[in-house]
Design a protein around this motif. Structure first.
Motif, PDB file in Angstrom:
ATOM      1  N   LEU A 196      22.711-131.180 -29.497  1.00  0.00           N
ATOM      2  CA  LEU A 196      22.184-131.264 -30.856  1.00  0.00           C
ATOM      3  C   LEU A 196      21.478-129.965 -31.229  1.00  0.00           C
ATOM      4  O   LEU A 196      20.764-129.370 -30.426  1.00  0.00           O
ATOM      5  CB  LEU A 196      21.202-132.431 -30.975  1.00  0.00           C
ATOM      6  N   SER A 197      21.659-129.559 -32.455  1.00  0.00           N
ATOM      7  CA  SER A 197      20.973-128.375 -32.963  1.00  0.00           C
ATOM      8  C   SER A 197      19.545-128.741 -33.345  1.00  0.00           C
ATOM      9  O   SER A 197      19.180-129.920 -33.500  1.00  0.00           O
ATOM     10  CB  SER A 197      21.697-127.839 -34.191  1.00  0.00           C
ATOM     11  N   ASP A 198      18.710-127.727 -33.524  1.00  0.00           N
ATOM     12  CA  ASP A 198      17.352-127.978 -33.977  1.00  0.00           C
ATOM     13  C   ASP A 198      17.343-128.628 -35.355  1.00  0.00           C
ATOM     14  O   ASP A 198      16.466-129.443 -35.661  1.00  0.00           O
ATOM     15  CB  ASP A 198      16.543-126.677 -33.996  1.00  0.00           C
ATOM     16  N   ALA A 199      18.295-128.277 -36.196  1.00  0.00           N
ATOM     17  CA  ALA A 199      18.384-128.898 -37.521  1.00  0.00           C
ATOM     18  C   ALA A 199      18.672-130.391 -37.397  1.00  0.00           C
ATOM     19  O   ALA A 199      18.106-131.211 -38.132  1.00  0.00           O
ATOM     20  CB  ALA A 199      19.463-128.211 -38.355  1.00  0.00           C
ATOM     21  N   GLN A 200      19.548-130.767 -36.475  1.00  0.00           N
ATOM     22  CA  GLN A 200      19.841-132.186 -36.263  1.00  0.00           C
ATOM     23  C   GLN A 200      18.639-132.922 -35.684  1.00  0.00           C
ATOM     24  O   GLN A 200      18.352-134.066 -36.056  1.00  0.00           O
ATOM     25  CB  GLN A 200      21.047-132.328 -35.332  1.00  0.00           C
ATOM     26  N   LEU A 201      17.925-132.284 -34.773  1.00  0.00           N
ATOM     27  CA  LEU A 201      16.741-132.900 -34.185  1.00  0.00           C
ATOM     28  C   LEU A 201      15.642-133.069 -35.236  1.00  0.00           C
ATOM     29  O   LEU A 201      14.940-134.088 -35.253  1.00  0.00           O
ATOM     30  CB  LEU A 201      16.242-132.057 -33.015  1.00  0.00           C
ATOM     31  N   ALA A 202      15.521-132.083 -36.108  1.00  0.00           N
ATOM     32  CA  ALA A 202      14.548-132.205 -37.197  1.00  0.00           C
ATOM     33  C   ALA A 202      14.903-133.362 -38.119  1.00  0.00           C
ATOM     34  O   ALA A 202      14.024-134.100 -38.588  1.00  0.00           O
ATOM     35  CB  ALA A 202      14.475-130.899 -37.983  1.00  0.00           C
ATOM     36  N   GLU A 203      16.200-133.547 -38.374  1.00  0.00           N
ATOM     37  CA  GLU A 203      16.616-134.660 -39.230  1.00  0.00           C
ATOM     38  C   GLU A 203      16.353-136.004 -38.544  1.00  0.00           C
ATOM     39  O   GLU A 203      15.969-136.979 -39.210  1.00  0.00           O
ATOM     40  CB  GLU A 203      18.085-134.524 -39.610  1.00  0.00           C
ATOM     41  N   LEU A 204      16.530-136.071 -37.228  1.00  0.00           N
ATOM     42  CA  LEU A 204      16.160-137.287 -36.502  1.00  0.00           C
ATOM     43  C   LEU A 204      14.674-137.586 -36.673  1.00  0.00           C
ATOM     44  O   LEU A 204      14.273-138.743 -36.877  1.00  0.00           O
ATOM     45  CB  LEU A 204      16.494-137.145 -35.020  1.00  0.00           C
ATOM     46  N   ALA A 205      13.858-136.560 -36.584  1.00  0.00           N
ATOM     47  CA  ALA A 205      12.418-136.752 -36.780  1.00  0.00           C
ATOM     48  C   ALA A 205      12.126-137.224 -38.196  1.00  0.00           C
ATOM     49  O   ALA A 205      11.296-138.116 -38.408  1.00  0.00           O
ATOM     50  CB  ALA A 205      11.673-135.453 -36.479  1.00  0.00           C
ATOM     51  N   ARG A 206      12.811-136.636 -39.180  1.00  0.00           N
ATOM     52  CA  ARG A 206      12.609-137.073 -40.569  1.00  0.00           C
ATOM     53  C   ARG A 206      12.981-138.545 -40.733  1.00  0.00           C
ATOM     54  O   ARG A 206      12.282-139.301 -41.419  1.00  0.00           O
ATOM     55  CB  ARG A 206      13.454-136.222 -41.527  1.00  0.00           C
ATOM     56  N   MET A 207      14.084-138.944 -40.117  1.00  0.00           N
ATOM     57  CA  MET A 207      14.510-140.330 -40.243  1.00  0.00           C
ATOM     58  C   MET A 207      13.478-141.280 -39.628  1.00  0.00           C
ATOM     59  O   MET A 207      13.233-142.374 -40.155  1.00  0.00           O
ATOM     60  CB  MET A 207      15.883-140.522 -39.597  1.00  0.00           C
ATOM     61  N   SER A 208      12.866-140.863 -38.512  1.00  0.00           N
ATOM     62  CA  SER A 208      11.855-141.718 -37.899  1.00  0.00           C
ATOM     63  C   SER A 208      10.677-141.920 -38.840  1.00  0.00           C
ATOM     64  O   SER A 208      10.098-143.013 -38.903  1.00  0.00           O
ATOM     65  CB  SER A 208      11.383-141.112 -36.565  1.00  0.00           C
TER      66      SER A 208
END
Length: 348
Positions: free
Chosen positions: A300-312
């Motif tokens: 996963l890219s940092d952008a994808q990980l950031a989006e996971l955090a946003r979703m949480s």
């Protein structure tokens, strides 16, 4: 690659006793002369499996032993404070900790007295650490559905005073899910989030029951929705968030390894996913570890990980201003340069 411990995030799937530090378990057991099984002592973290009911029984037995070391109000306050400290260390900004008061009431003066104690401990821990915190009260599906109604009424009494949701936990292969529908209607009328466990030990057919019979608005686990594209499409359309706990999925034998956890399938379908640690005491991995394992397993890219955090954050019951602040800090994290010697990976 940016440091995942500094990525702001919300934690939506953390069980009360399962949040205990292993070191605290050992200290409390020693204090009271409690002999712990080897799996909770020298052989920790334990080797687990829930492929059959015997495997789940062994898992539940370890959980019950761990719960038995909580003897005093100070023990409860310590557990909650340390859980908050550990989440803050992992970048947590909001925590919804899940507890079944019926498992502790006998020792702490009843379910109401215990709930009062937990909520007071949450307020103290939040003030001490700066972590936003709330409670999800969960019924136990191995107990009578009437007990679940009692807990739902209890949860509603505390709605707006620290309790934000109502859940249903334990082995989802036990009991009849539909029998718990009246409890969830009570919670729904009281304005609580409906967040039963489903879609981990049982597959898509049980997720449908949670949606149809319980009116689930968020699913504890729900990861096996990936097996049914039509169901997954329904979940996405309804905006039902999935509390995915990768390390526990593998530890309990739901998937053979972390690369088999179908996170990409869920994300590609547009599902809202909030990564959670479930029971760090038994699985040996806390919140940031879930992000790290999925980064490694699925590149996963940092952008994808950031989006996971946003979703949480968006799937949480955090107040709007708290959500806005965390989302802004996630943007700051992503805008910052990656660590020295580590190239940025900003792909889709």
């Amino acid at each position: 690659m940016r440091d995942l411990h500094t990525l702001p995030k919300a934690h939506l799937h953390l069980h009360f006793t399962g949040s205990m530090r292993h070191s605290t378990l050992l200290k409390l057991a020693e204090r009271d002369g409690i002999v712990l099984p080897d799996q909770l002592a020298e052989d920790w973290p334990p080797t687990l499996s829930a492929a059959d009911e015997k495997g789940w029984f062994r898992f539940q037995r370890l959980y019950d032993v761990a719960r038995s070391v909580l003897r005093t109000e100070a023990d409860v306050r310590r557990l909650v404070l340390e859980a908050a400290e550990d989440d803050v260390r992992d970048g947590g900004r909001w925590l919804e900790i899940q507890v079944d008061p019926s498992g502790y009431g006998a020792r702490f003066g009843g379910v109401t007295a215990f709930t009062d104690l937990v909520l007071d401990a949450v307020r103290e821990a939040s003030a001490a650490t700066g972590l936003g915190m709330a409670v999800v009260i969960a019924a136990n599906r191995t107990r009578h559905p009437l007990d679940a109604r009692t807990l739902a009424r209890l949860a509603v009494q505390y709605a707006g005073r620290g309790v934000v949701g109502f859940g249903l936990s334990n082995d989802e292969r036990r009991g009849r899910t539909g029998d718990f529908a009246p409890a969830f209607r009570i919670a729904e009328r009281g304005g609580l989030l409906l967040a039963p466990h489903g879609g981990e030990l049982r597959g898509p057919e049980h997720i449908r029951l949670c949606l149809d019979d319980l009116g689930a608005q968020r699913l504890g686990h729900g990861v096996r929705a990936a097996e049914d594209p039509a169901l997954l499409e329904r979940i996405v359309a309804a905006g039902v968030a999935l509390e995915v706990c990768p390390v526990s999925n593998v530890a309990l034998g739901v998937y053979s390894d972390l690369t088999s956890v179908p996170l990409p399938t869920l994300l590609d379908a547009g599902a809202t996913v909030a990564l959670g640690a479930d029971d760090p005491l038994l699985f040996g991995s806390r919140l940031a570890g879930q992000y790290a394992t999925m980064r490694a397993a699925h590149e996963l890219s940092d952008a994808q990980l950031a989006e996971l955090a946003r979703m949480s954050v968006r799937a949480s019951r955090a107040p709007d201003d708290v959500q806005a602040a965390i989302l802004g800090d996630i943007d700051v994290w992503l805008a910052a340069p990656p660590g020295p010697g580590q190239p940025a990976k900003m792909g889709p």
